[in-house]
Scaffold this motif. Structure first.
Motif, PDB file in Angstrom:
ATOM      1  N   GLN A 210     -14.790  51.148 -60.999  1.00  0.00           N
ATOM      2  CA  GLN A 210     -15.653  49.967 -61.015  1.00  0.00           C
ATOM      3  C   GLN A 210     -16.440  49.900 -62.327  1.00  0.00           C
ATOM      4  O   GLN A 210     -16.632  48.822 -62.905  1.00  0.00           O
ATOM      5  CB  GLN A 210     -16.603  50.021 -59.835  1.00  0.00           C
ATOM      6  N   GLU A 211     -16.902  51.054 -62.827  1.00  0.00           N
ATOM      7  CA  GLU A 211     -17.631  51.099 -64.090  1.00  0.00           C
ATOM      8  C   GLU A 211     -16.742  50.665 -65.244  1.00  0.00           C
ATOM      9  O   GLU A 211     -17.172  49.933 -66.144  1.00  0.00           O
ATOM     10  CB  GLU A 211     -18.156  52.520 -64.324  1.00  0.00           C
ATOM     11  N   GLU A 212     -15.497  51.118 -65.236  1.00  0.00           N
ATOM     12  CA  GLU A 212     -14.566  50.744 -66.298  1.00  0.00           C
ATOM     13  C   GLU A 212     -14.276  49.254 -66.274  1.00  0.00           C
ATOM     14  O   GLU A 212     -14.164  48.609 -67.333  1.00  0.00           O
ATOM     15  CB  GLU A 212     -13.261  51.528 -66.128  1.00  0.00           C
ATOM     16  N   ASN A 213     -14.169  48.681 -65.064  1.00  0.00           N
ATOM     17  CA  ASN A 213     -13.931  47.247 -64.947  1.00  0.00           C
ATOM     18  C   ASN A 213     -15.108  46.435 -65.456  1.00  0.00           C
ATOM     19  O   ASN A 213     -14.949  45.365 -66.045  1.00  0.00           O
ATOM     20  CB  ASN A 213     -13.624  46.885 -63.495  1.00  0.00           C
ATOM     21  N   ASN A 214     -16.328  46.950 -65.192  1.00  0.00           N
ATOM     22  CA  ASN A 214     -17.529  46.249 -65.641  1.00  0.00           C
ATOM     23  C   ASN A 214     -17.636  46.249 -67.147  1.00  0.00           C
ATOM     24  O   ASN A 214     -18.132  45.292 -67.764  1.00  0.00           O
ATOM     25  CB  ASN A 214     -18.776  46.917 -65.029  1.00  0.00           C
TER      26      ASN A 214
END
Length: 215
Positions: A210-214
């Motif tokens: 999720q952090e990478e997507n953000n």
């Protein structure tokens, strides 16, 4: 006859009833007596010999008291025959608290009457009848190890913590099936630890994605 002689007579007559087991444990592959298999016979025989039985439940024990209803003195004194059985909490999947209490009391009633009138069941390993003694011994050891694992299960507090961590009923049922247990408390400490590590690893991986997507 005194109360002991009457109970003995009932035991003898139950032998002639040729009781049949209607309960079937498919998981462990054995049959067992249910209350309906012997209670109608016991009720009739108790009436025949003027025996009154009473079951009570207190905080720690289930108690079966036996009274001689023909003897007024016996009715005014503590019963001469008492069967006691420790009470253990019973977890029934999908049942509410009241249903769990009812299930526990049904189990205890069955065991109390079987103890009083010495209604015997074949041991759990009679399914091996006719096989070699080596095979039978191996099966006994396997079942003994399973029983030992259940006795070494996790505590109620650990169960609640694990259930909160799982957070999903469907996932919980999937894990129970995977580890071949009926309830979370039957998991061994090592199994519970493994599940926690798997869930924490999955959550960490999800959060990282999720952090990478953000970004």
């Amino acid at each position: 006859m005194n109360v002991f002689e009457k109970v003995q007579k009932i035991k003898l007559e139950l032998l002639d009833c040729h009781l049949k087991k209607s309960g079937n444990n498919k998981f462990a592959n054995f049959k067992y007596y249910e209350l309906d298999d012997f209670m109608p016979h016991i009720i009739r025989l108790c009436d025949k010999y003027k025996i009154f039985t009473q079951i009570t439940f207190d905080e720690n024990y289930a108690n079966l008291f036996v009274f001689d209803s023909e003897n007024k003195e016996d009715l005014e004194k503590p019963p001469k025959i008492t069967i006691k059985c420790p009470i253990e909490k019973l977890e029934i999947r999908g049942a509410n608290a009241i249903q769990a209490i009812g299930g526990m009391q049904t189990y205890l009633r069955r065991y109390l009457y079987m103890a009083l009138f010495e209604i015997t069941e074949n041991d759990l390993f009679d399914a091996n009848h006719g096989k070699s003694e080596i095979t039978k011994t191996k099966k006994i050891e396997e079942l003994g190890n399973k029983s030992l694992s259940k006795k070494q299960g996790i505590s109620t507090e650990e169960k609640d913590e694990l259930r909160t961590l799982i957070g999903n009923k469907d996932l919980e049922l999937k894990l129970l099936k995977q580890y071949k247990v009926n309830y979370l408390v039957e998991l061994t400490p090592d199994q519970a630890k493994e599940i926690k590590e798997r869930i924490e690893k999955f959550k960490a991986k999800t959060e990282k994605k999720q952090e990478e997507n953000n970004v």
